[in-house]
Design an enzyme around this catalytic site. Structure first.
Site, PDB file in Angstrom:
ATOM      1  N   HIS A  25     -18.858 -14.892   1.123  1.00  0.00           N
ATOM      2  CA  HIS A  25     -19.745 -14.351   2.161  1.00  0.00           C
ATOM      3  C   HIS A  25     -21.163 -14.086   1.634  1.00  0.00           C
ATOM      4  O   HIS A  25     -22.055 -13.714   2.416  1.00  0.00           O
ATOM      5  CB  HIS A  25     -19.187 -13.037   2.717  1.00  0.00           C
ATOM      6  CG  HIS A  25     -18.103 -13.205   3.742  1.00  0.00           C
ATOM      7  ND1 HIS A  25     -16.850 -13.667   3.441  1.00  0.00           N
ATOM      8  CD2 HIS A  25     -18.093 -12.958   5.081  1.00  0.00           C
ATOM      9  CE1 HIS A  25     -16.108 -13.690   4.536  1.00  0.00           C
ATOM     10  NE2 HIS A  25     -16.837 -13.275   5.548  1.00  0.00           N
ATOM     11  N   ILE A  27      -1.317  13.291  -0.777  1.00  0.00           N
ATOM     12  CA  ILE A  27      -0.134  12.997   0.025  1.00  0.00           C
ATOM     13  C   ILE A  27      -0.536  12.335   1.352  1.00  0.00           C
ATOM     14  O   ILE A  27      -1.157  12.968   2.223  1.00  0.00           O
ATOM     15  CB  ILE A  27       0.710  14.287   0.253  1.00  0.00           C
ATOM     16  CG1 ILE A  27       1.040  14.928  -1.113  1.00  0.00           C
ATOM     17  CG2 ILE A  27       1.981  13.974   1.054  1.00  0.00           C
ATOM     18  CD1 ILE A  27       1.684  14.011  -2.143  1.00  0.00           C
ATOM     19  N   GLY A  76     -24.365 -12.223   0.328  1.00  0.00           N
ATOM     20  CA  GLY A  76     -24.840 -10.847   0.590  1.00  0.00           C
ATOM     21  C   GLY A  76     -24.141 -10.222   1.788  1.00  0.00           C
ATOM     22  O   GLY A  76     -23.899  -9.009   1.815  1.00  0.00           O
ATOM     23  N   THR A  89       1.050   2.279 -10.359  1.00  0.00           N
ATOM     24  CA  THR A  89      -0.093   1.430 -10.735  1.00  0.00           C
ATOM     25  C   THR A  89       0.413   0.113 -11.341  1.00  0.00           C
ATOM     26  O   THR A  89       1.590   0.000 -11.715  1.00  0.00           O
ATOM     27  CB  THR A  89      -0.966   2.136 -11.791  1.00  0.00           C
ATOM     28  OG1 THR A  89      -0.157   2.337 -12.976  1.00  0.00           O
ATOM     29  CG2 THR A  89      -1.492   3.479 -11.308  1.00  0.00           C
ATOM     30  N   GLU A 113       2.005   4.022  -5.196  1.00  0.00           N
ATOM     31  CA  GLU A 113       3.412   3.597  -5.343  1.00  0.00           C
ATOM     32  C   GLU A 113       3.612   2.880  -6.677  1.00  0.00           C
ATOM     33  O   GLU A 113       4.382   1.921  -6.790  1.00  0.00           O
ATOM     34  CB  GLU A 113       3.850   2.782  -4.120  1.00  0.00           C
ATOM     35  CG  GLU A 113       3.745   3.665  -2.875  1.00  0.00           C
ATOM     36  CD  GLU A 113       4.253   3.069  -1.577  1.00  0.00           C
ATOM     37  OE1 GLU A 113       4.959   2.060  -1.621  1.00  0.00           O
ATOM     38  OE2 GLU A 113       3.935   3.656  -0.529  1.00  0.00           O
ATOM     39  N   PHE A 131       5.842  11.785   1.961  1.00  0.00           N
ATOM     40  CA  PHE A 131       6.557  11.760   0.668  1.00  0.00           C
ATOM     41  C   PHE A 131       5.671  12.472  -0.347  1.00  0.00           C
ATOM     42  O   PHE A 131       4.524  12.064  -0.563  1.00  0.00           O
ATOM     43  CB  PHE A 131       6.761  10.302   0.282  1.00  0.00           C
ATOM     44  CG  PHE A 131       7.400  10.044  -1.063  1.00  0.00           C
ATOM     45  CD1 PHE A 131       8.775  10.115  -1.223  1.00  0.00           C
ATOM     46  CD2 PHE A 131       6.621   9.659  -2.146  1.00  0.00           C
ATOM     47  CE1 PHE A 131       9.367   9.811  -2.443  1.00  0.00           C
ATOM     48  CE2 PHE A 131       7.211   9.360  -3.382  1.00  0.00           C
ATOM     49  CZ  PHE A 131       8.586   9.431  -3.516  1.00  0.00           C
ATOM     50  N   GLU A 157       1.399  15.113  -8.355  1.00  0.00           N
ATOM     51  CA  GLU A 157       0.785  16.438  -8.529  1.00  0.00           C
ATOM     52  C   GLU A 157      -0.509  16.274  -9.335  1.00  0.00           C
ATOM     53  O   GLU A 157      -0.711  15.220  -9.934  1.00  0.00           O
ATOM     54  CB  GLU A 157       1.753  17.363  -9.291  1.00  0.00           C
ATOM     55  CG  GLU A 157       3.033  17.613  -8.522  1.00  0.00           C
ATOM     56  CD  GLU A 157       3.976  18.580  -9.237  1.00  0.00           C
ATOM     57  OE1 GLU A 157       3.656  19.019 -10.364  1.00  0.00           O
ATOM     58  OE2 GLU A 157       5.016  18.886  -8.638  1.00  0.00           O
ATOM     59  N   GLY A 171       1.092  12.230 -12.332  1.00  0.00           N
ATOM     60  CA  GLY A 171       0.904  11.046 -11.485  1.00  0.00           C
ATOM     61  C   GLY A 171       1.909   9.988 -11.899  1.00  0.00           C
ATOM     62  O   GLY A 171       3.070  10.018 -11.482  1.00  0.00           O
TER      63      GLY A 171
END
Ligand SMILES: Cc1cc2nc3c(=O)[nH]c(=O)nc-3n(C[C@H](O)[C@H](O)[C@H](O)COP(=O)(O)OP(=O)(O)OC[C@H]3O[C@@H](n4cnc5c(N)ncnc54)[C@H](O)[C@@H]3O)c2cc1C
Length: 393
Positions: free
Chosen positions: A346, A159, A348, A373, A371, A125, A129, A133
């Site tokens: 977790h 793309i 470090g 922001t 798709e 799709f 450009e 955006g």
């Protein structure tokens, strides 16, 4: 007409095969994908055989014909492993082919969709450009009429799957300014004058490829305009993205589920001060926040999908737009917070590539960007609400 999807029994069978595939085939390959920056070709073939390339395409065109609710369930499962795996077939079932399904002529549907559904034809799709955006309606790629054809020139940016694509759903300007002058073309990847830029060096999502698509006087027959009527392409693109946002919200929930599972495993195993860190209330608070937010987001996605299926296909219902944008915004932001807490739990080790949470943290960042922001989801929701659209009832 509402969309019931496939019958529950068949769907549950499909889902349990997919769950086994994710657990026993894809998760063990995550490290390979990270290190080699590619999904093994044999896995792509297995995905085709499972039917993953035709999830959203109706049975009459060779797909599985899942409802949106069912597709979201699939997205939730596939979200629980490397984002690259979804990337293999994501553009085919979503943004790459949905424009043809929604607005294409019957001939376009019959000639293209069965090949998309089997995975023989990979679609991408191309809307974004370098200078267009979020403001996609300002795109500059020109399509100049030349007899029965158009000559396309311009550059498309970021793309997904461009290096593997056989064809693009590509938006170009056939008329004046703004969205009204944009048409959606089906452009074969081997068309003369079409070339690709170098693959982008991305923060995450290793194993997928994005790059520029450069068009220099590429000749495309007028009959390749989706729906055959120029000037409808921006509307098509927006409809495609509206649907894709719901799919992506479900992916976000799946990624959050995996981040939470990894966090729980670590919290049970890692000992400090003589006990598992999961016994500390401050660690439990992070786990609890993540669980509650995941439940909230997944409930939102499921209720949006149910509503989506109940509406006539392509319905312009503005409250649905608010719901899909809300789901995309909330679920992807939620996934970011859950992954961030996962790294914290977790310690470090969360910053070290050996643990899946480090990859999830980088992968999940993308969901808030592409798709649409988070900010453009806020703009869509706020603008629609100001038109006095009632959403909750
Ligand atoms: C890995 C990857 C894959 C992608 N795949 C595809 C693809 O397959 N096909 C495709 O067409 N595109 C693709 N994209 C492009 C993607 O959809 C865009 O990057 C995205 O829409 C944002 O556009 P932009 O990057 O130009 O940012 P910009 O539009 O320049 O935005 C920059 C910042 O300004 C904010 N902003 C912009 N406008 C407003 C406003 N009105 N109000 C408030 N804030 C605003 C944005 O939210 C953002 O924070 C991909 C991108 C990536 C990174």
């Amino acid at each position: 007409m509402s969309h019931p999807g496939v019958d529950t029994g068949s769907f549950e069978l499909f889902l349990s095969s997919l769950q086994r595939f994710v657990k026993h085939r894809l998760i063990p390959l995550e490290r390979y994908v990270e290190e080699h920056d590619q999904v093994p070709p044999e896995v792509v073939q297995e995905m085709k055989e499972l039917g993953l390339f035709g999830l959203s395409i109706p049975e009459e065109y060779g797909g599985l014909g899942l409802s949106m609710a069912q597709e979201c369930r699939v997205a939730y499962e596939i979200g629980q492993t490397s984002l690259a795996f979804r990337g293999v077939f994501g553009t085919n079932i979503g943004i790459g082919s949905q424009g043809i399904l929604m607005d294409g002529t019957e001939e376009q549907k019959r000639t293209i969709l069965p090949r998309v559904a089997s995975g023989e034809l990979l679609m991408a799709f191309a809307l974004t450009e370098p200078d267009a955006g979020t403001d996609a309606a300002s795109l500059k790629t020109q399509a100049v009429a030349d007899g029965d054809s158009f000559l396309l020139s311009g550059t498309k940016r970021f793309i997904s799957n461009a290096p593997f694509a056989d064809a693009f759903t590509l938006m170009a300007r056939t008329g004046g300014s703004g969205g009204e002058g944009i048409s959606a073309f089906i452009v074969p990847a081997d068309a003369k004058g079409l070339s690709l830029g170098n693959p982008d060096k991305k923060m995450g999502q290793r194993g997928t490829k994005t790059c520029d698509v450069i068009l220099d006087q590429v000749q495309v027959p007028a009959q390749n305009i989706i729906g055959g009527i120029p000037g409808q392409g921006f509307k098509t693109a927006m409809k495609v993205l509206n649907r894709a946002r719901l799919h992506l919200a479900a992916v976000g929930c799946g990624m959050a589920k995996r981040a939470l599972d990894e966090s729980l495993t670590y919290a049970r195993e890692r000992k400090q001060f003589g006990q598992p860190i999961g016994q500390f209330q401050l660690i439990q608070a992070m786990l609890a926040d993540s669980q509650a937010e995941l439940l909230a987001a997944w409930s939102l996605v499921k209720s949006c999908a149910k509503r989506f299926d109940a509406l006539p296909a392509g319905s312009p219902d503005p409250s649905m737009r608010v719901m899909t944008s809300s789901a995309k915004m909330f679920a992807t932001e939620m996934a970011g917070r859950v992954a961030d807490r996962g790294v914290q739990i977790h310690g470090g080790s969360g910053y070290i590539n050996e643990f899946p949470i480090e990859r999830i943290y980088r992968d999940v960042r993308l969901l808030r960007l592409y798709e649409g922001t988070t900010q453009i989801q806020q703009v869509i929701i706020g603008r629609t609400l100001m038109k006095d659209v009632d959403v909750v009832s």
